[in-house]
Scaffold this active site. Structure first.
Site, PDB file in Angstrom:
ATOM      1  N   GLY A 249      42.255  34.864  42.567  1.00 43.28           N
ATOM      2  CA  GLY A 249      41.406  35.737  43.499  1.00 43.28           C
ATOM      3  C   GLY A 249      40.470  36.629  42.676  1.00 43.28           C
ATOM      4  O   GLY A 249      39.310  36.937  43.171  1.00 43.28           O
ATOM      5  N   ASP A 250      40.942  37.233  41.598  1.00 46.89           N
ATOM      6  CA  ASP A 250      40.312  37.908  40.559  1.00 46.89           C
ATOM      7  C   ASP A 250      39.439  37.401  40.169  1.00 46.89           C
ATOM      8  O   ASP A 250      37.928  37.670  39.833  1.00 46.89           O
ATOM      9  CB  ASP A 250      41.082  38.526  39.833  1.00 46.89           C
TER      10      ASP A 250
END
Length: 299
Positions: A249-250
């Site tokens: 997600g990052d």
């Protein structure tokens, strides 16, 4: 310049074990160390995409020194606030068919430490971008992201927030340029999410509360963006075998940021973000530049 704020960075100790049995002694098949914390992941992917960034946050002890030295590169400049006691956390990531993570709390941060952090924050100038992401140290106020954003409110700064629960909700009144909840975090904010219409409804609700753009990562189902003009952008996930969800997600957020500031185009940003997130999911650690752009061409 892009600044990332990681208040609770970590060393991730990743262990591959053929079969995990509680109460037994094991030998690892593979052991790796990665420097983590959501903001740290973001700036490392920005570095792979050759976007310069500055790392703000707290470090402590020999582990903090390792984090600082480990992320420093041509594209990443550490500008951490060093604590006088404690040590930056070590997280243990066990891989044995399923993913089992043990995340430590990290050192205690005092009010005096935050005052020194705010001095570093003064280097942010109008026109810069500040990314606030990840967990916060134990005892930190639930509105700390809001307090940081308030200190930047007199500057023309783009604010990006990737946080959960109260930290995210308290940040919305400062009208961040972008927020990035995943499906689970969206559920925690608005209730059950079972289809695209629920995701869109939840994104619109967060937009009404202050967010300009809402990027929702949906794992194997790709991602959805509600932009500041009310337009919906949708992209499917890349095809491949997921071996690691840590940092995916990052990586998506970093790819989106890099893509948006390169072309100011939401579709391009969403595509590069999805490529970066997928590339990390298909890799043992964070993705490299070559893998990101290969997947970008395949999407």
């Amino acid at each position: 310049m892009i600044y990332t704020v990681t208040l609770n960075p970590a060393i991730d100790y990743c262990l591959q074990i053929e079969k995990l049995t509680v109460g037994q002694i094991h030998k690892t098949d593979r052991a790796e160390i990665h420097f983590g914390g959501k903001g740290i992941n973001v700036l490392q992917i920005l570095g792979e995409l050759q976007v310069p960034s500055v790392a703000l946050g707290f470090i402590a002890g020999f582990t903090g020194e390792a984090i600082e030295n480990g992320i420093k590169s041509e594209w990443v400049t550490p500008k951490f606030t060093r604590l006088s006691s404690g040590m930056s956390r070590i997280n243990v990531k066990l891989r044995s068919g399923e993913e089992t993570d043990i995340n430590c709390q990290g050192p205690k941060v005092t009010e005096a430490d935050f005052l020194r952090f705010y001095e570093n924050l003064e280097t942010v100038k109008s026109g810069d971008t500040v990314v606030l992401s990840g967990s916060v140290p134990k005892g930190t106020p639930s509105d700390i992201y809001g307090k940081i954003m308030a200190r930047l409110s007199n500057k023309d700064v783009k604010l990006i927030v990737d946080a959960e629960g109260e930290q995210l909700l308290n940040a919305l009144s400062y009208k961040p340029f972008l927020i990035k909840p995943n499906k689970q975090e969206l559920c925690g904010l608005i209730g059950a999410v079972t289809c695209d219409n629920d995701v869109i409804s939840g994104a619109k609700r967060l937009q009404k509360m202050g967010a300009e753009n809402v990027l929702v990562s949906l794992g194997s189902k790709g991602a959805l963006l509600l932009d500041q003009n009310g337009q919906i952008h949708r992209i499917p996930a890349a095809v491949g075998k997921a071996v690691n969800t840590v940092g995916a997600g990052d990586s998506m957020l970093a790819g989106f940021i890099a893509g948006y500031f390169e072309q100011k185009d939401f579709d391009y940003a969403l595509k590069l973000g999805t490529a970066a997130g997928s590339a990390t999911a298909f890799s043992v650690g964070l993705a490299d530049r070559k893998t990101i752009y290969r997947i970008f061409e395949e999407l």
